[in-house]
Each structure stands twice: as C-alpha cells, then as structure tokens.
Motif scaffolding. Sequence first.
Motif, PDB file in Angstrom:
ATOM      1  N   HIS A  54       0.778  -1.243   0.034  1.00 51.83           N
ATOM      2  CA  HIS A  54       0.072   0.126   0.014  1.00 51.83           C
ATOM      3  C   HIS A  54       0.913   1.187  -0.132  1.00 51.83           C
ATOM      4  O   HIS A  54       0.348   2.501   0.395  1.00 51.83           O
ATOM      5  CB  HIS A  54      -0.836   0.118   1.362  1.00 51.83           C
ATOM      6  CG  HIS A  54      -1.876  -0.808   1.402  1.00 51.83           C
ATOM      7  ND1 HIS A  54      -2.881  -1.378   0.207  1.00 51.83           N
ATOM      8  CD2 HIS A  54      -2.252  -2.048   2.119  1.00 51.83           C
ATOM      9  CE1 HIS A  54      -3.669  -2.276   0.674  1.00 51.83           C
ATOM     10  NE2 HIS A  54      -3.275  -2.854   1.612  1.00 51.83           N
ATOM     11  N   ARG A  87     -12.036 -13.354   6.009  1.00 50.32           N
ATOM     12  CA  ARG A  87     -12.792 -11.996   5.373  1.00 50.32           C
ATOM     13  C   ARG A  87     -14.127 -11.760   5.579  1.00 50.32           C
ATOM     14  O   ARG A  87     -14.623 -11.059   5.779  1.00 50.32           O
ATOM     15  CB  ARG A  87     -12.335 -11.962   3.899  1.00 50.32           C
ATOM     16  CG  ARG A  87     -10.985 -12.200   3.653  1.00 50.32           C
ATOM     17  CD  ARG A  87     -10.239 -11.070   3.790  1.00 50.32           C
ATOM     18  NE  ARG A  87     -10.674  -9.867   3.257  1.00 50.32           N
ATOM     19  CZ  ARG A  87      -9.988  -8.668   3.139  1.00 50.32           C
ATOM     20  NH1 ARG A  87      -8.724  -8.418   3.586  1.00 50.32           N
ATOM     21  NH2 ARG A  87     -10.528  -7.606   2.808  1.00 50.32           N
ATOM     22  N   HIS A 117      -6.833  -7.103  10.625  1.00 53.12           N
ATOM     23  CA  HIS A 117      -6.325  -7.650   9.394  1.00 53.12           C
ATOM     24  C   HIS A 117      -6.537  -8.962   9.005  1.00 53.12           C
ATOM     25  O   HIS A 117      -6.444  -9.788   9.750  1.00 53.12           O
ATOM     26  CB  HIS A 117      -4.973  -7.258   9.101  1.00 53.12           C
ATOM     27  CG  HIS A 117      -4.241  -7.680   8.147  1.00 53.12           C
ATOM     28  ND1 HIS A 117      -4.442  -7.088   6.835  1.00 53.12           N
ATOM     29  CD2 HIS A 117      -3.628  -9.106   7.779  1.00 53.12           C
ATOM     30  CE1 HIS A 117      -3.527  -7.804   5.869  1.00 53.12           C
ATOM     31  NE2 HIS A 117      -3.244  -9.046   6.429  1.00 53.12           N
ATOM     32  N   ASP A 120      -5.648 -11.851   2.156  1.00 53.57           N
ATOM     33  CA  ASP A 120      -6.762 -11.801   1.168  1.00 53.57           C
ATOM     34  C   ASP A 120      -6.844 -12.641  -0.114  1.00 53.57           C
ATOM     35  O   ASP A 120      -7.464 -12.727  -0.956  1.00 53.57           O
ATOM     36  CB  ASP A 120      -6.976 -10.357   0.260  1.00 53.57           C
ATOM     37  CG  ASP A 120      -5.547  -9.894  -0.330  1.00 53.57           C
ATOM     38  OD1 ASP A 120      -4.659 -10.704  -0.385  1.00 53.57           O
ATOM     39  OD2 ASP A 120      -5.417  -8.865  -0.615  1.00 53.57           O
TER      40      ASP A 120
HETATM   41 MG    MG Z   1      -5.918  -5.925   2.567  1.00 57.11          MG
END
Ligand code: MG
Length: 140
Positions: A54, A87, A117, A120
């Motif tokens: 990121h 998730r 967190h 993914d």
């Molecule tokens: Mg992420």
Amino acid sequence: MATERTLSIIKPDATNRNLTGKINAKFEDAGLRIVAQKRIHLTPAQAGKFYEVHAERPFYGELCEFMASAPVVVQVLEGEGAIAKNREVMGATNPADAAAGTIRAEFALSVGENSVHGSDAPETAANEIAFFFSGLELVG
Ligand code: MG
Ligand code: DAT
C-alpha cells in the motif's frame, strides 16, 4: 474446499479496548482454529514493510503510524476455506459497509482503525504468515 491457513492481526484500536477475547470468540464460533498467536509491538518500519503493497496509497503513512501505536496480536487461523471465511467474519474494510454481526461492524472505529487485518489470497497468506511466524510456532 481445502483446509487453509491465513494471517490475522488484531489491530491497536482493538487491543487498546481489551477486545482480543471477544474477537477470538468470533473466529472460533466461525470454525476457525487459532494455531499460532503472539502479542507484539511493531516498529513503524516493521509496519511499513508489512503494508509495503500500500506504499503508494495516500493513507500509507497514517496506516503505518497507527499499526505501530500500540501492541497488536498476530495470529494464524486454520480451517476449511479459512482465507475467505476470515474475510467474511471480519466484514468490509469500511465499518459503515460491514454486514451486521461482523467484527468490523461491531468493533471498528473507522476505515483506518478497523480492528482486524486478514490475508486476501493464498499467496499473500503464505507470505504474511512467514513474515511473523516460523514453522515451529505453528501448532495445528
Ligand atoms: Mg488488505
Ligand atoms: P483490508 O484491510 O480490508 O484488506 P485494504 O487492504 O484495502 O483493506 O487496506 C489495508 C488497510 O488500510 C485497511 O484495513 C485500513 C487502511 N485503509 C484502507 N483504505 C483506507 C482509507 N480510505 N482511509 C484510511 N485508511 C484506509
């Protein structure tokens, strides 16, 4: 679906509010097994390395500072389809969009301070688990 492992982090906003047990209960109630867990205090550099993907996003500096602001609990969750299941249990990144009953709907303070967190995808899960844990620390 195959048994998977995924990397989870209980973030500073949640450890500050003593929510580790309540969040772990959500994972366990969903059939996820905590096969490794430790409480650590990241440096800003370590947080920056973890969230390297990121680095170009406008919130990167704020994110790294937040993740190093207080202890976190890093953990490995195992179960059938654990990556997607986690998730689902976490809920959407922005708590305003998170489904009722999810961790973020119940506990997150904002899109930045969103309590958890979760990896993914299988490749990121493998890399993120290796970032924090050695094989010896994973106790299925
Ligand atoms: Mg992420
Ligand atoms: P997720 O944590 O749901 O995988 P992400 O990978 O897109 O979400 O972003 C990583 C983290 O960065 C997220 O949990 C919180 C922070 N973040 C994302 N979008 C943000 C935004 N618009 N403003 C502030 N922080 C943000």
